[in-house]
Design an enzyme around this catalytic site. Structure first.
Site, PDB file in Angstrom:
ATOM      1  N   GLU A 328       0.791  -1.224   0.000  1.00 22.96           N
ATOM      2  CA  GLU A 328       0.000   0.000   0.000  1.00 22.96           C
ATOM      3  C   GLU A 328       0.832   1.287   0.000  1.00 22.96           C
ATOM      4  O   GLU A 328       0.626   2.188   0.828  1.00 22.96           O
ATOM      5  CB  GLU A 328      -0.960  -0.013   1.197  1.00 22.96           C
ATOM      6  CG  GLU A 328      -1.873  -1.225   1.183  1.00 22.96           C
ATOM      7  CD  GLU A 328      -2.715  -1.360   2.436  1.00 22.96           C
ATOM      8  OE1 GLU A 328      -2.664  -0.462   3.307  1.00 22.96           O
ATOM      9  OE2 GLU A 328      -3.422  -2.375   2.574  1.00 22.96           O
ATOM     10  N   GLU A 446      -6.311 -11.236  -0.197  1.00 22.99           N
ATOM     11  CA  GLU A 446      -7.233 -10.688   0.794  1.00 22.99           C
ATOM     12  C   GLU A 446      -8.678 -10.637   0.286  1.00 22.99           C
ATOM     13  O   GLU A 446      -9.427  -9.703   0.601  1.00 22.99           O
ATOM     14  CB  GLU A 446      -6.751  -9.309   1.274  1.00 22.99           C
ATOM     15  CG  GLU A 446      -5.282  -9.330   1.698  1.00 22.99           C
ATOM     16  CD  GLU A 446      -4.763  -7.996   2.213  1.00 22.99           C
ATOM     17  OE1 GLU A 446      -5.548  -7.245   2.822  1.00 22.99           O
ATOM     18  OE2 GLU A 446      -3.560  -7.716   2.018  1.00 22.99           O
TER      19      GLU A 446
END
Length: 532
Positions: A328, A446
């Site tokens: 991220e 995820e």
């Protein structure tokens, strides 16, 4: 003795009757639901509950029969129960439920004593009441014994016979990992925020994870906040070489389980601005001192990556097959406007400590160190969320293109925090195809499709969404003719509400380990498109 019939994701259970009249009546009660299920292409499991091991029969469309037995002495009653089950599913006698040709196959456990007794006429075991129609079972050809893997899972199921949860459906369904094996590996999250509440401590969770998945991800306990030892780091700063000190207590138990079970792991994650203790970036590893300069932080970064990767590779060789090296780091909204990939500078008002101490090239340096210490067959990934948003997708593409040119990256992880109706399948497909142009591997990481309110209707919608996702992945993957080399899809957990306070409802199984509609939609899609 009972017959338990799992019809898609509902269960019917009945006692095995002893007379032909009662058998016919019991079978008739099951026919209608089974016929409707056949129309949907669902799979039926018929489980005869009477003993220690199993044999299985399959016939008609999507019907599997599994008889639980303890030896030749019970062969007569097993045949009687089998007769009922086959009648109910339209197999073995009379016209099939779908009006088509009936074919019965029988697979018998290698542990069965006096195997030939299973095929004796039911008329011989019900004195005073003949059942000549069951001769169809007598003539059923024996094709093959259960595989070693099937016998293994039967034994696992037996081991849980005293569990508070019924694992029959979870452990007798076809393994999802096998259905999609020609396309990609299938992963599951090992959840937990402490050693005490992690799902590694839940035997039912881990058994089902081993059944359906061949990859796993530690969702929390492999992050730096769990691995860095602050007191050890402070001692190193005062008396040692100043490099960080790591503790592997949070990861070793799961790595050991993986090694013992033949399970492989995605390493998650090496460098992330969140769940990285602020003191790690400060002088003397002290919360109250100033941030260190670039060179000191680069040294700490390299040491941390080297120690963690080396520990895993030396002690658990072959277990971790890839790493999310950086997580991220792209922020098109608030990122550095002078950065070609809009490097993240903060998160909800908290500075990104990697950017603060090193600069935007902390991403490239992390990949440089990871490549330096990674074993030859270990792949390196960049992982991020909301990858489907056009501006963010383009920034990630630019970053990964640059890393690829330097030989530093092997794949992109697309986090799957998606809703039941957003983003559109077309938007997701455009992103996957765009990343596919780079020639890098793609992981869906995820994967978590949640519902706002838990209801039967919403869980059906959730299931349809999962089904649509896997339909899309089949045609996007190179195996299905697309341009994307999708090599792993990971669900970020197994069951809803795995512990008190957990509000997650995006999993394939409910809190009681029962398959949800999502499981069956994924299974059916894999059966249709993936299982060649």
């Amino acid at each position: 003795m009972k017959v338990r019939i799992h019809i898609d994701h509902s269960v019917e259970e009945t006692e095995v009757p002893l007379t032909v009249r009662e058998q016919n009546a019991a079978a008739a009660k099951l026919r209608e639901k089974i016929a409707k299920n056949n129309e949907k292409g669902g799979i039926i499991f018929v489980i005869l509950v009477i003993g220690q091991t199993y044999s299985r029969m399959g016939c008609g469309k999507g019907v599997q029969f599994m008889a639980k037995k303890s030896g030749g002495k019970l062969a007569g009653r097993i045949a009687l129960g089998a007769f009922l089950a086959l009648m109910a599913t339209g197999c073995g006698v009379g016209p099939a439920a779908d009006g088509g040709e009936t074919k019965v196959t029988q697979e018998v456990s290698a542990e069965q004593e006096n195997q030939e007794q299973i095929q004796e006429s039911p008329g011989q075991i019900a004195p005073g009441e003949s059942a000549p129609e069951a001769d169809g079972l007598k003539d059923a050809p024996v094709q093959e014994s259960l595989t070693e893997e099937e016998l293994y899972w039967q034994q696992v199921l037996k081991d849980f016979e005293n569990s508070a949860y019924d694992l029959t459906a979870a452990l007798t369904e076809p393994a999802l990992k096998d259905l999609c094996g020609d396309y990609f590996t299938l992963g599951v999250g090992i959840n937990g925020s402490t050693l005490e509440n992690q799902t590694l401590n839940m035997p039912e969770y881990m058994a089902i994870a081993g059944k359906h998945f061949n990859s796993c991800t530690m969702t929390n306990l492999m992050k730096s906040s769990y691995i860095l030892d602050q007191q050890g780091c402070r001692d190193s700063a005062k008396e040692g070489d100043g490099m960080p000190v790591l503790s592997f207590d949070s990861i070793d138990p799961t790595l050991e389980w993986c090694r013992s079970q033949g399970m492989r792991m995605r390493g998650h994650t090496l460098v992330w601005h969140a769940q990285a203790p602020d003191w790690f970036f400060r002088e003397g590893y002290d919360d109250n001192r100033e941030y260190v300069d670039r060179e000191v932080m680069l040294g700490r970064m390299e040491s941390y990556i080297a120690q963690l990767m080396t520990h895993v590779q030396d002690n658990y060789p072959g277990v971790v097959y890839c790493w999310d090296v950086v997580n991220e780091a792209v922020d098109p909204d608030k990122g550095d406007k002078d950065s070609f990939f809009r490097c993240r500078t903060e998160n909800d008002g908290t500075p990104n400590p990697w950017y603060l101490t090193i600069g935007e090239d902390y991403v490239e340096m992390a990949f440089t160190y990871a490549r330096k210490y990674a074993a030859e067959d270990v792949k390196l990934f960049y992982n991020d969320f909301n990858t489907y948003q056009p501006e963010k997708r383009n920034a990630i593409y630019a970053l990964c293109e640059s890393l690829k040119e330097k030989g530093l990256i092997d794949g992109i992880g697309m986090q799957g925090y998606w809703g039941v109706d957003y983003p559109s399948i077309g938007t997701l497909e455009s992103t996957v195809r765009k990343f596919g142009e780079l020639g890098l591997e793609i992981h869906i990481t995820e994967l978590s499709v949640s519902v706002d309110e838990e209801s039967e209707e919403n869980f059906e919608k959730q299931g349809k969404r999962y089904g649509s996702i896997f339909m899309s992945l089949a045609r996007l993957d190179t195996e299905g003719g697309g341009n994307a080399n999708i090599t792993n899809v990971t669900f970020f957990g197994l069951i809803d509400h795995y512990r008190q306070g957990d509000t997650t409802n995006s999993r394939l199984f409910d809190a009681d380990y029962q398959p949800k509609p999502a499981f069956f939609k994924v299974r059916n899609m894999m059966n249709t498109l993936y299982n060649k």
